[in-house]
Every structure is written in structure tokens, then in C-alpha cells.
Design a protein around this motif. Sequence first.
Motif: not given
Length: 320
Positions: A239-246, A248-252
Motif C-alpha cells: 500500500y503506497p500510503s504505508h511507505y514513509p515520507a521521503g 524514493l524522495g517522495l513527500k507523500n
Amino acid sequence: MVVKTKPSQIIAKGLYLTAYSAGSAKKIDSIIDLIDKTELNAVVIDIKDYSGIILYDSKIKLVNDLKTDENRLGDVKKLIEKLHAKNIYVIARQTVFQDPVLAIKKPEWAIKNKSGGLWRDHKGLAWVDPSKKEVWAYNVAIAKEAASFGFDEINFDYVRFPSDGNMSQAVYATGNEKKYLVMKNFYHFLNIKLSNEPVWISLDMFGFVMEKNGEDDMRIGQRIADAVDEVDYISPMMYPSHYPAGHLGLKNPAQYPAKVIENGMKLGAPKFVDKRAQVRPWIQAFNLGAVYDAQRIRAQIDEIDKFLERHKLPKQNDKI
């Protein structure tokens, strides 16, 4: 005497149902109607959920002695027959080590607190100790009973040590034994004990297992390497929402499902090459971190299919 055999393996595209939903004739009819109109072909039904309650009328002596069942599903055989009549593949979902009911009924099988009593996670839920062979046998008995009802597959969830709560207070019977070795032995136990049952075996794991290597078991005992030759399917919860901020360099990360899934598949799918288990990810279809409309759900499915096609891996698709 008719000997049951395992069903044909399929490209499963499934929906998850709670026992309350699956036990409702009206809800089941609506799900069947949805499946008739779409590419969906499978359902995942709770038979033992996060509470540890067995959700049908069990005939297992220990279950009856402990009173750990509650019949929410009704006539399970009849339910499965109804779904099979529509060529729907039926998966039983069974939680394992997060089991507050069993932990309370059999505290000698539970994770202990250094301060005394049962250890509990941040939600106040007690867990049974993953090293306890009695817990393994209890869950295998439930899986065998589910297989006798006609389920096509048993999907084991919470096959891990706890991850949330005051971990410094948790006391395990394993002592200093590495957590992933405990889980490896458990997967092998499932393999041996269920080898003659007419069902496929699958495991749910954290999505991050796809990106981890070596001895990194995320401190919960989960590694693909330990299970990939013991079961038929592994379902990382990507689930993409379960990966932390940052990540792959993604804020969200929840706003970029294709990018998150592509990275996980790139790093994880090669772990399944020439192995027994096939990868069959869970994907996000709920609003957390971002609105998960048809476009975001489809982006995940398409990314998984593209990667498996590109690397000539069996296409197993997804469960939602």
C-alpha cells in the motif's frame, strides 16, 4: 471415496470481505453481481480475524474448550458452493500471531511483559508467542478445518512478531534466537502439515519485504527468502500510503502509486525466480494519504502486470 485435489491455479483478482459481509446474503449477492460485471474472479474471506475469534462454528475440541469461536459466517460450505457455482475462487484469511483471545485464554502461550502479565501492542491487543509450537498446531487445525469446507486457499496473515508498542518490554520464549529463524521454522511447519490438504497456501507480509535483503527482517521476522520455498503465494502489502515520507524522495508516496509499486516489484520480484512461491501483492483501494479512485487503483495493477510480463514471471495480479 472422493479424494479432493487442489484447484487449478489462476490469475487471482480478488476482493477482501469481513466475516460480517460474507455472512450477509444480501452483501454476497452484490459481490457476485460485481464480479460478474468486472475482471474480478476471487474473494478473500476472514475465518479468524485480528481479534483471534474463529468466525464460524468450529468442531475443533480445543476451540470448543476455550470458546474461541463465534459463528458470523453461517453455513460456510453452502457459502463456498454458492461462490464456486459462479466460478469464484475462494480464499480463507486466517490471522496467526496477533491473537488476543488465545493469549488471554492460554497466557502460557502469550508474549509476556517484563513488568508482569501479558505484553500488549499500541492498540492494547495481546499476541501469542510465535515460537510456541502449540500455537502453530492450533492454527494448523483451523486451516485444515477450513480446507474441509471447500476453500481453495488458506491465506495466513500476521505471520510475524509484533511491530508496534513498547517493544523493550516484550519477552519472548525464543530468548536470543533470531526472529527470522523462528518464522522460517513456522513456514516449514505449515508446508509439512498442510502438504496433503486440497488447498494452496499463501502468506501476507509487509510491503517492505520486497526491498529488504540479507538478514534484515525489519525486526519482525519477515523475509521472503525464508518462505519462498515453503508456500505457494506470498502477498506483500504494497500500500503506497504505508511507505514513509521521503521514500524514493517522495513527500507523500501515497500520491504516486505507480512509482512505489514499480520500485517494490523491481527489487522484490527477482526473489521469486525459480522458486515455489509466486508473488501476488495486495494493493491499496482505500483513502489514506490520497484519494484512491479507479485511476490510482488501476495504476497499481498495471504496474505489477507490466513488471511480471517484462521479466516473464507468472502473472498473479492482485488482491484489493
